[in-house]
Motif scaffolding. Structure first.
Motif, mmCIF file in Angstrom:
data_model
loop_
_atom_site.group_PDB
_atom_site.id
_atom_site.type_symbol
_atom_site.label_atom_id
_atom_site.label_comp_id
_atom_site.label_asym_id
_atom_site.label_seq_id
_atom_site.Cartn_x
_atom_site.Cartn_y
_atom_site.Cartn_z
ATOM 1 N N THR A 138 0.991 -1.211 -0.076
ATOM 2 C CA THR A 138 0.070 0.013 0.016
ATOM 3 C C THR A 138 0.931 1.082 -0.065
ATOM 4 O O THR A 138 1.822 1.516 0.777
ATOM 5 C CB THR A 138 -1.029 0.000 1.273
ATOM 6 O OG1 THR A 138 -1.703 -1.201 1.152
ATOM 7 C CG2 THR A 138 -1.816 1.201 1.278
ATOM 8 N N CYS A 139 0.606 2.108 -1.008
ATOM 9 C CA CYS A 139 1.496 3.513 -1.123
ATOM 10 C C CYS A 139 0.984 4.205 0.186
ATOM 11 O O CYS A 139 0.013 4.474 0.454
ATOM 12 C CB CYS A 139 0.994 4.180 -2.347
ATOM 13 S SG CYS A 139 1.657 5.769 -2.601
ATOM 14 N N PRO A 140 2.091 4.747 0.909
ATOM 15 C CA PRO A 140 1.843 5.435 2.080
ATOM 16 C C PRO A 140 1.330 6.880 1.541
ATOM 17 O O PRO A 140 0.585 7.853 2.582
ATOM 18 C CB PRO A 140 3.083 5.700 2.616
ATOM 19 C CG PRO A 140 4.220 5.284 1.635
ATOM 20 C CD PRO A 140 3.578 4.501 0.670
ATOM 21 N N THR A 141 1.348 7.202 0.229
ATOM 22 C CA THR A 141 0.867 8.711 -0.171
ATOM 23 C C THR A 141 -0.406 8.652 -0.348
ATOM 24 O O THR A 141 -1.491 9.376 0.060
ATOM 25 C CB THR A 141 1.928 9.206 -1.036
ATOM 26 O OG1 THR A 141 3.310 9.232 -0.523
ATOM 27 C CG2 THR A 141 1.426 10.742 -1.317
ATOM 28 N N CYS A 142 -0.770 7.685 -1.675
ATOM 29 C CA CYS A 142 -2.064 7.667 -2.045
ATOM 30 C C CYS A 142 -2.796 6.471 -1.501
ATOM 31 O O CYS A 142 -4.097 6.628 -1.929
ATOM 32 C CB CYS A 142 -2.008 7.613 -3.562
ATOM 33 S SG CYS A 142 -1.569 6.137 -4.333
ATOM 34 N N HIS A 143 -2.299 5.666 -0.891
ATOM 35 C CA HIS A 143 -2.980 4.772 -0.127
ATOM 36 C C HIS A 143 -3.612 3.587 -1.399
ATOM 37 O O HIS A 143 -4.414 2.670 -0.834
ATOM 38 C CB HIS A 143 -4.087 4.960 0.748
ATOM 39 C CG HIS A 143 -3.858 6.031 1.549
ATOM 40 N ND1 HIS A 143 -2.730 5.591 2.731
ATOM 41 C CD2 HIS A 143 -3.987 7.137 1.777
ATOM 42 C CE1 HIS A 143 -2.601 6.872 3.508
ATOM 43 N NE2 HIS A 143 -3.250 7.582 2.910
ATOM 44 N N HIS A 159 7.825 3.939 -5.907
ATOM 45 C CA HIS A 159 7.512 2.996 -6.797
ATOM 46 C C HIS A 159 6.113 2.693 -7.109
ATOM 47 O O HIS A 159 5.639 1.991 -7.626
ATOM 48 C CB HIS A 159 8.118 1.531 -6.445
ATOM 49 C CG HIS A 159 9.752 1.590 -6.305
ATOM 50 N ND1 HIS A 159 10.594 1.928 -7.474
ATOM 51 C CD2 HIS A 159 10.451 1.641 -5.167
ATOM 52 C CE1 HIS A 159 11.717 1.790 -7.055
ATOM 53 N NE2 HIS A 159 11.737 1.824 -5.730
ATOM 54 N N CYS A 160 5.302 3.800 -6.622
ATOM 55 C CA CYS A 160 3.743 3.854 -6.835
ATOM 56 C C CYS A 160 3.309 4.191 -8.256
ATOM 57 O O CYS A 160 3.274 5.368 -8.645
ATOM 58 C CB CYS A 160 3.118 4.481 -5.705
ATOM 59 S SG CYS A 160 1.321 4.705 -5.982
ATOM 60 N N PRO A 161 2.811 3.416 -9.142
ATOM 61 C CA PRO A 161 2.534 3.614 -10.442
ATOM 62 C C PRO A 161 1.447 4.928 -10.290
ATOM 63 O O PRO A 161 1.223 5.625 -11.074
ATOM 64 C CB PRO A 161 2.197 2.254 -11.106
ATOM 65 C CG PRO A 161 1.800 1.436 -10.009
ATOM 66 C CD PRO A 161 2.779 1.876 -8.967
ATOM 67 N N PHE A 162 0.458 4.828 -9.378
ATOM 68 C CA PHE A 162 -0.633 5.672 -9.312
ATOM 69 C C PHE A 162 -0.236 7.059 -8.907
ATOM 70 O O PHE A 162 -0.698 8.241 -9.484
ATOM 71 C CB PHE A 162 -1.787 5.152 -8.314
ATOM 72 C CG PHE A 162 -2.087 3.704 -8.944
ATOM 73 C CD1 PHE A 162 -2.963 3.478 -9.783
ATOM 74 C CD2 PHE A 162 -1.741 2.642 -8.112
ATOM 75 C CE1 PHE A 162 -3.440 2.355 -10.260
ATOM 76 C CE2 PHE A 162 -2.021 1.327 -8.426
ATOM 77 C CZ PHE A 162 -2.945 1.126 -9.647
ATOM 78 N N CYS A 163 0.751 7.135 -7.975
ATOM 79 C CA CYS A 163 1.114 8.641 -7.736
ATOM 80 C C CYS A 163 1.877 9.160 -9.108
ATOM 81 O O CYS A 163 1.801 10.180 -9.504
ATOM 82 C CB CYS A 163 2.319 8.679 -6.546
ATOM 83 S SG CYS A 163 1.452 8.394 -4.848
ATOM 84 N N LYS A 164 2.647 8.394 -9.742
ATOM 85 C CA LYS A 164 3.373 8.748 -10.943
ATOM 86 C C LYS A 164 2.222 8.985 -12.124
ATOM 87 O O LYS A 164 2.517 10.242 -12.935
ATOM 88 C CB LYS A 164 4.133 7.616 -11.540
ATOM 89 C CG LYS A 164 5.498 7.627 -10.595
ATOM 90 C CD LYS A 164 6.712 6.592 -11.160
ATOM 91 C CE LYS A 164 7.939 6.709 -10.461
ATOM 92 N NZ LYS A 164 7.894 6.434 -9.229
HETATM 93 ZN ZN LIG Z 1 0.624 6.178 -4.432
#
Ligand SMILES: [Zn+2]
Length: 219
Positions: A138-143, A159-164
């Motif tokens: 789980t991404c700590p920024t966007c969850h 490494h979170c593709p969704f934040c990128k």
């Molecule tokens: Zn993210």
């Protein structure tokens, strides 16, 4: 305990669902235990329609894949994980996750059913391999949940593709096409009716509704 007939019916139903998702004969065999010759005979009477090509191999592919592939791969495995956690058998969970993915992501769909199968197999260490190559973290920024190398801990969103995707959204038409802004749903007739009723009751309580307005509220 399922009877032999129940098990066979379940395997056939699952095989048919897999074939409808575009699965190769080999994948159907792994998921259902159906012998390849039997799968071919029952599901692909038109031999020209048999899916061909090399089977995917995801552990290396994923880490070199582009952002949209990684995002869609993560979406499928997250959907699959949810169904597994709700106690669906692995085969049914994979088909359910894949159908859901097709329903929520825009075409062209970048992840084939065989790729989804390979990703799930290498995440849970089943069907093809005993080795787990991926963890869903789980991404700590966007969850959002995304696939990472097995045993990884997401301490940042590096490494979170969704934040990128969010970072690139404004400047990358491919990303915009893959995740278009959804228009707000138009209110349905009954919702509009409810709105009129609410306006009427609000208006009458404050003495603002005249005779002509009040007549609009009549059924
Ligand atoms: Zn993210």
């Amino acid at each position: 305990m399922q009877s032999r007939v129940d098990r066979q019916l379940r395997a056939l139903a699952l095989a048919k669902a897999c074939a409808a998702c575009g699965a190769r004969v080999r994948t159907i065999g792994h998921l259902t235990g159906l012998p390849p010759r039997e799968a071919l005979r029952l599901l692909f009477p038109d031999r020209m329609a048999v899916p061909r090509g090399r089977s995917p191999d995801s552990p290396e592919w994923y880490h070199g894949a582009n952002l949209l592939h990684r995002a869609e791969a993560s979406i499928i495995v997250a959907l699959y994980r949810r169904l597994r956690d709700a106690d669906f058998p692995a085969g049914e969970a994979l088909v359910g996750a894949y159908r859901h993915y097709i329903g929520i992501c825009q075409p062209p769909h970048r992840i084939s059913f065989d790729r989804a199968f390979d990703l799930a197999a290498h995440t849970d260490g089943l069907w093809l391999t005993d080795t787990r190559s991926f963890s869903l973290v789980t991404c700590p920024t966007c969850h959002s949940e995304f696939l990472a190398a097995f045993g990884s801990v997401a301490r940042s969103n590096d490494h979170c593709p969704f934040c990128k995707l969010v970072q690139r959204y404004g400047t990358d038409p491919r990303v915009q096409g893959a995740f278009p802004v959804q228009p707000l749903a138009a209110p349905r007739a009954e919702q509009l009716g409810m709105l009129v009723l609410l306006q009427c009751s609000f208006g009458s309580s404050t003495g603002q509704v005249g005779t002509s307005s009040a007549s609009e509220c009549q059924p």
